[in-house]
Design an enzyme around this catalytic site. Structure first.
Site, short mmCIF file in Angstrom:
data_model
loop_
_atom_site.label_atom_id
_atom_site.label_comp_id
_atom_site.label_asym_id
_atom_site.label_seq_id
_atom_site.Cartn_x
_atom_site.Cartn_y
_atom_site.Cartn_z
N ASP A 187 -31.47 19.80 34.97
CA ASP A 187 -30.52 19.59 35.97
C ASP A 187 -31.23 20.20 37.02
O ASP A 187 -32.37 20.45 37.18
CB ASP A 187 -29.34 20.58 35.65
CG ASP A 187 -28.01 20.18 36.52
OD1 ASP A 187 -28.34 19.12 37.31
OD2 ASP A 187 -26.98 20.73 36.13
N HIS A 335 -23.00 9.35 33.86
CA HIS A 335 -22.87 10.29 34.75
C HIS A 335 -23.55 10.04 36.01
O HIS A 335 -22.79 10.18 37.11
CB HIS A 335 -22.92 11.75 33.93
CG HIS A 335 -22.76 12.83 35.05
ND1 HIS A 335 -21.34 13.23 35.62
CD2 HIS A 335 -23.56 14.05 35.48
CE1 HIS A 335 -21.55 14.18 36.35
NE2 HIS A 335 -22.87 14.52 36.27
FE1 N7H Z 1 -23.43 16.53 37.28
N1 N7H Z 1 -25.16 16.86 32.70
O1 N7H Z 1 -25.91 17.68 32.04
O2 N7H Z 1 -24.78 15.68 31.82
N2 N7H Z 1 -25.19 16.19 36.27
N3 N7H Z 1 -22.65 17.49 35.52
N4 N7H Z 1 -21.78 16.98 38.04
N5 N7H Z 1 -24.11 15.62 38.68
C1 N7H Z 1 -26.37 15.76 36.78
O3 N7H Z 1 -29.90 14.58 39.00
C2 N7H Z 1 -23.54 17.79 34.35
C3 N7H Z 1 -20.42 17.78 37.63
C4 N7H Z 1 -23.28 15.38 39.94
O4 N7H Z 1 -27.84 12.29 42.82
C5 N7H Z 1 -27.34 15.57 35.98
O5 N7H Z 1 -30.16 16.91 39.17
C6 N7H Z 1 -22.73 18.82 33.52
C7 N7H Z 1 -19.67 17.59 38.37
C8 N7H Z 1 -24.17 14.84 41.08
O6 N7H Z 1 -28.24 10.91 41.07
C9 N7H Z 1 -27.17 16.09 34.82
C10 N7H Z 1 -21.60 19.07 34.35
C11 N7H Z 1 -19.76 17.04 39.49
C12 N7H Z 1 -25.38 14.77 40.49
C13 N7H Z 1 -25.62 16.46 35.09
C14 N7H Z 1 -21.73 18.44 35.53
C15 N7H Z 1 -21.29 16.54 39.27
C16 N7H Z 1 -25.44 15.13 39.13
C17 N7H Z 1 -28.93 14.93 36.08
C18 N7H Z 1 -20.44 19.89 33.57
C19 N7H Z 1 -19.08 16.62 40.84
C20 N7H Z 1 -26.48 14.02 41.15
C21 N7H Z 1 -29.63 16.18 37.21
C22 N7H Z 1 -20.69 20.74 32.61
C23 N7H Z 1 -17.80 16.17 40.69
C24 N7H Z 1 -26.66 12.41 40.94
C25 N7H Z 1 -30.00 15.70 38.58
C26 N7H Z 1 -27.63 11.76 41.72
C27 N7H Z 1 -26.37 15.32 38.21
C28 N7H Z 1 -24.79 17.15 34.18
C29 N7H Z 1 -20.85 18.32 36.47
C30 N7H Z 1 -21.84 15.79 40.10
C31 N7H Z 1 -27.94 16.32 33.59
C32 N7H Z 1 -23.10 19.03 31.89
C33 N7H Z 1 -18.26 18.42 38.23
C34 N7H Z 1 -23.75 14.33 42.48
#
Ligand code: N7H
Length: 482
Positions: A187, A335
């Site tokens: 992340d 996602h």
């Molecule tokens: Fe997410 N995951 O492990 O699947 N998220 N996220 N997220 N997320 C991102 O790019 C995850 C949540 C965003 O700029 C990565 O840094 C999990 C909420 C945004 O390309 C991974 C949970 C919200 C990005 C995960 C969770 C977001 C992002 C890739 C909850 C907003 C950047 C790592 C438990 C509503 C996208 C990275 C970009 C990236 C996961 C929550 C949003 C692996 C497990 C609630 C904007």
């Protein structure tokens, strides 16, 4: 002062850069004695409040030491402070202006729960909803024990001026999982670049980009008092976000969500579905997220993980989605494709719904006995910053992740419209219903096999939430404590 000189000394440290944290204690509190609380904030808390200037210096020091292959010593302890709508009312009383409509509504309001398809408050942690929450302290540091001793000292200092409603400590995962969230994915890879703060890595040819693929945004998207994105142009500056009062300058809204992750259930589901579809479970999980566990994006590594790619900050964000027209490399519902669609929408539109994420995992590692069912609470203390909760966090959750029709207008190779489905990680159907996602199996480099993933349960479950305003250090010293 030119509009792009960010007043980093006045902006709290978690907002733009992120407090350095291997552990973070969240103290959610109610103000019991307003006058005593104000005196203590002015007398003690302000001196300890970490500014963005400080986090920037620490960041540079850490980078330099890493570059020299040196160990990172030093105790980077951080303290930040924010208030809910109730907290602001306690502090400012009669003269308080109304702030952002979503902030005034609050995370626990029935309308918010309806808009976001969140579980009802009765399903949240009983202790979190046991009393009014006025504010939150974020206490960060290099490990749990040092953070807890800072936190104990702070609680002693504040004495009976506050009542702690709920407190929880998150920490980065151990060993090789450091930096990975509980499902196992790296992340903190992609964050918006910020004009006036993030240097352009190629200033001559790509002045509007920080690291490769990282678009630079106007700071007003995240902090009050600066130009924001122009609604129709991804590069041009737009008007600064409206402020209900001048003291909002250098402040930001923080969304907090305690998201429990059902890790054994997620793993079992992925195994079973991969067997049904006849594919590698790691690939199926990657298609749900849009990146491999290493962080390598599917757009650049569609079929096999590429271990060197995820951790390479010059390559791990250098991609778009638009040329992946038939979701061959990355599903439309994955996602990262849902929450930041890049050029799946117009470039100006994509940049109007960005957030700065600053969360941390919580809870223990999966125990050997937890093979099929979660028995210990773990997940993500999700935190994000923005100047409009409605246009940024809430929009991403409701219009993107929870909306099976987003992204609209995509065609099948032979014609016919695609319904991408829900974000399989954070998407929520009304009433906690089942969710579908299109094309878990990759038709890459060619093919037209039609597959659907039906997800009967949530693997990410909201258990507490609150909206805060993170004021500037000046506002903390003046209007909020006078
Ligand atoms: Fe997410 N995951 O492990 O699947 N998220 N996220 N997220 N997320 C991102 O790019 C995850 C949540 C965003 O700029 C990565 O840094 C999990 C909420 C945004 O390309 C991974 C949970 C919200 C990005 C995960 C969770 C977001 C992002 C890739 C909850 C907003 C950047 C790592 C438990 C509503 C996208 C990275 C970009 C990236 C996961 C929550 C949003 C692996 C497990 C609630 C904007």
């Amino acid at each position: 002062m030119s509009p792009l000189t960010l007043d980093l000394k006045d902006i709290q440290g978690d907002v733009l850069i992120g407090l350095q944290k291997d552990a973070e204690n969240f103290i959610f509190f109610k103000v019991v004695d307003v006058a005593a609380f104000k005196t203590l904030v002015r007398g003690y808390i302000l001196r300890r409040t970490t500014s963005s200037e400080r986090t920037k210096q620490w960041e540079l020091l850490i980078q330099r030491r890493k570059g020299l292959g040196q160990r990172i010593f030093g105790s980077f302890h951080g303290l930040n402070l924010g208030f809910t709508n109730d907290g602001m009312t306690q502090l400012i009383r009669g003269s308080r202006p109304k702030l952002d409509p979503a902030f005034e509504r609050g995370a626990g309001h029935d309308d918010t729960i309806r808009i976001l398809h969140d579980p009802p408050r009765v399903a949240w942690l009983p202790k979190f909803v046991s009393d009014r929450i006025d504010g939150v302290f974020l206490i960060t540091g290099p490990n749990r024990s040092s953070v807890m001793s800072q936190s104990d000292e702070l609680r002693r200092l504040l004495g009976s001026s506050i009542k702690v409603v709920y407190s929880e400590t998150g920490n980065t995962r151990p060993g090789a999982e450091r930096g990975h969230e509980h499902f196992g994915f790296l992340d903190g890879i992609s964050q918006p670049g910020i004009r006036g703060l993030t240097p352009a890595s190629n200033p001559i040819y790509k002045p509007n980009e920080g690291l490769p693929g990282q678009d630079l945004l106007w700071p007003g998207e995240f902090v009050f008092g600066y130009p924001s994105q122009h609604p129709n142009d991804p590069v041009k500056e737009g008007a600064p976000p409206e402020m209900a009062a001048p003291w909002m300058r250098n402040g930001s809204y923080m969304v907090f969500r305690r998201l429990e992750q059902k890790v054994p259930e997620f793993r079992r589901f992925v195994q079973q579905q991969a067997a049904r579809l006849g594919m590698d479970p790691q690939l199926l999980a990657a298609r749900m997220v849009g990146r491999w566990k290493s962080g390598a994006p599917l757009e650049l590594a569609p079929l096999r993980d590429n271990l060197g790619l995820g951790g390479d900050e010059r390559r791990s964000n250098d991609f778009e989605f638009g040329d992946d027209r038939f979701q061959r490399k990355c599903p439309y519902a994955a996602h990262i494709r849902k929450v930041y669609p890049r050029d799946d929408v117009t470039l100006a539109e994509a940049q109007r719904h960005r957030i700065i994420r600053a969360g941390i995992p919580f809870g223990p590692e999966v125990a050997p006995g937890e093979t099929t069912t979660t028995s210990q609470s773990r997940g993500l203390m999700f935190v994000c910053y923005q100047t409009s909760i409605g246009r940024q966090f809430e929009f991403i959750q409701s219009h993107y992740a929870n909306n099976p029709d987003f992204v609209a207008g995509k065609q099948r190779p032979g014609g016919g419209l695609v319904t991408p489905g829900f974000d399989p990680i954070i998407g929520q159907a009304p009433g906690n219903g089942a969710r579908e996602m299109d094309e878990p199996f990759p038709n890459y480099p060619a093919g037209s096999r039609r597959t659907t993933l039906t997800i009967p349960e949530q693997f990410v479950k909201l258990t507490a939430a609150a909206y805060f305003f993170m004021p500037s250090i000046t506002a903390l010293r003046t209007v909020l404590t006078s």
